[in-house]
Design a protein around this motif. Structure first.
Motif, PDB file in Angstrom:
ATOM      1  N   TYR A  53      -3.389  -7.803  -5.777  1.00  0.00           N
ATOM      2  CA  TYR A  53      -4.897  -7.923  -5.627  1.00  0.00           C
ATOM      3  C   TYR A  53      -5.506  -6.759  -6.224  1.00  0.00           C
ATOM      4  O   TYR A  53      -5.243  -5.674  -5.955  1.00  0.00           O
ATOM      5  CB  TYR A  53      -5.470  -8.106  -4.150  1.00  0.00           C
ATOM      6  N   ALA A  87      -6.194 -13.949   4.406  1.00  0.00           N
ATOM      7  CA  ALA A  87      -5.312 -12.592   4.568  1.00  0.00           C
ATOM      8  C   ALA A  87      -4.852 -12.456   6.062  1.00  0.00           C
ATOM      9  O   ALA A  87      -3.796 -12.213   6.408  1.00  0.00           O
ATOM     10  CB  ALA A  87      -5.507 -11.674   3.674  1.00  0.00           C
ATOM     11  N   TYR A 115      -6.610 -14.512  -0.546  1.00  0.00           N
ATOM     12  CA  TYR A 115      -7.268 -13.205   0.072  1.00  0.00           C
ATOM     13  C   TYR A 115      -8.055 -13.376   1.234  1.00  0.00           C
ATOM     14  O   TYR A 115      -8.202 -12.786   1.981  1.00  0.00           O
ATOM     15  CB  TYR A 115      -7.496 -12.172  -0.918  1.00  0.00           C
ATOM     16  N   TYR A 162       2.945  -9.307  -3.203  1.00  0.00           N
ATOM     17  CA  TYR A 162       1.439  -9.496  -3.216  1.00  0.00           C
ATOM     18  C   TYR A 162       0.868  -8.731  -4.443  1.00  0.00           C
ATOM     19  O   TYR A 162       1.017  -7.518  -4.607  1.00  0.00           O
ATOM     20  CB  TYR A 162       0.788  -9.405  -1.726  1.00  0.00           C
ATOM     21  N   MET A 214     -11.493  -7.143   0.510  1.00  0.00           N
ATOM     22  CA  MET A 214     -11.004  -8.048  -0.287  1.00  0.00           C
ATOM     23  C   MET A 214     -12.081  -9.247  -0.494  1.00  0.00           C
ATOM     24  O   MET A 214     -11.998  -9.866  -1.515  1.00  0.00           O
ATOM     25  CB  MET A 214      -9.464  -8.705   0.147  1.00  0.00           C
ATOM     26  N   SER A 263      -5.772 -12.304  -7.743  1.00  0.00           N
ATOM     27  CA  SER A 263      -4.807 -11.990  -6.722  1.00  0.00           C
ATOM     28  C   SER A 263      -3.954 -13.348  -6.885  1.00  0.00           C
ATOM     29  O   SER A 263      -4.194 -14.324  -7.555  1.00  0.00           O
ATOM     30  CB  SER A 263      -5.711 -12.393  -5.590  1.00  0.00           C
ATOM     31  N   ILE A 289      -8.507  -5.231   5.390  1.00  0.00           N
ATOM     32  CA  ILE A 289      -8.343  -6.160   4.459  1.00  0.00           C
ATOM     33  C   ILE A 289      -9.818  -6.632   4.067  1.00  0.00           C
ATOM     34  O   ILE A 289     -10.120  -7.546   3.388  1.00  0.00           O
ATOM     35  CB  ILE A 289      -7.643  -7.451   5.029  1.00  0.00           C
TER      36      ILE A 289
END
Length: 225
Positions: A91, A140, A137, A89, A156, A133, A153
Motif C-alpha cells: 500500500y 482492511a 484497503y 501486502y 489508508m 494497493s 489502518i
C-alpha cells in the motif's frame, strides 16, 4: 599636507573597492531527479520511504560575490509507503505537488568548481493524489493480518484535508562551470512540511500528518547576464 595624504588614501581605497565590485549575474535552467518521502503521523504509522520523482525550472540572481537568490517551480511527488515487513501486502499513497521554493543561495569556490548551500521557505499546491494497493484497503479491518496486528489502518482510507502546504527546505551541492555561459549542478535537498495533510482536530485520530522528503537532482544553468 596631511589632509592631502588622507584624501589621496581615501580615493585610492574607493578606487580599489570599485575595481573589486562583483558583477551581478542572472541565470535560468532546469533540473530533474528522484525523491524519497514519508508522512510524519502522530500516533506513528509503520512505513518506509516512498520513491518518486521531481523536475522543474530554476531562476537564479546573484548580486554579491558569495550570495544570491534562487526561485524554482517544480513538480514533485511525495507521500508514504506502508511497511508490512515480510507480508505480501502493498500500500502506498502518493501526492503530486506544484512547489515554489524561494531560497538564499550561498556559494564558494573558484571559477571552475563551486560548492553551495540553499535555504528558504517553500509553498506547495497539491495537484492530485492516488493510492496503489494490492488488497482491498477499505475493508482492511476484516482481514486476518490486520485483526492480529495493532497497527493503525485508518490513514489508508482518509481523504486529503489540506491541498496547500508550506514548509522549510535546505540543500547543498556542487556546481561545475563548463564555460562562462553553461554550468551543471548536483544537489541534495531536504524538505520539512509545516502543514498537516489529513484532519487534525481533537476528535480526529492523528494530531499531525506533515510531509517530509529528500530529493537528489541534476540541474543545468544558462547564464543570461
Amino acid at each position: 599636507m596631511r589632509q592631502l595624504t588622507l584624501i589621496i588614501t581615501a580615493f585610492l581605497a574607493l578606487l580599489a573597492t570599485a575595481q573589486t565590485h562583483y558583477e551581478g549575474t542572472i541565470a535560468v535552467g532546469g533540473k530533474a531527479g528522484a525523491s524519497l518521502s514519508r508522512v510524519n503521523f502522530n500516533p506513528s504509522v509503520e512505513q518506509t520511504m516512498l520513491p518518486g520523482m521531481t523536475a522543474g525550472v530554476m531562476f537564479r540572481y546573484v548580486e554579491e560575490k558569495n550570495f544570491g537568490l534562487i526561485a524554482e517551480l517544480n513538480l514533485t511527488q511525495r507521500g508514504w509507503k506502508e511497511n508490512f515487513e515480510e507480508s505480501d501486502y502493498r500500500y502506498s499513497h502518493r501526492f503530486s505537488y506544484l512547489e515554489l521554493p524561494i531560497m538564499t543561495h550561498i556559494f564558494f569556490g573558484n571559477q571552475r568548481v563551486k560548492g553551495f548551500f540553499n535555504l528558504g521557505p517553500e509553498l506547495n499546491v497539491m495537484l492530485g493524489n492516488g493510492i496503489n494497493s494490492n488488497f482491498s484497503y477499505e475493508e482492511a479491518d476484516g482481514l486476518d493480518y490486520f485483526i492480529d496486528d495493532t497497527r493503525h489502518i485508518e490513514q489508508m482510507t482518509m481523504k486529503v484535508n489540506n491541498r496547500f502546504d508550506y514548509g522549510i527546505c535546505g540543500g547543498a551541492g556542487m556546481e561545475i562551470n563548463l564555460n562562462p555561459k553553461h554550468s551543471l549542478l548536483l544537489e541534495g535537498r531536504f524538505y520539512y512540511g509545516l502543514t498537516d495533510v489529513f484532519p487534525n482536530h481533537k476528535t480526529d485520530i492523528f494530531s499531525s500528518s506533515n510531509s517530509m522528503s529528500i530529493t537528489v537532482t541534476l540541474g543545468y544553468f544558462y547564464r543570461l547576464k
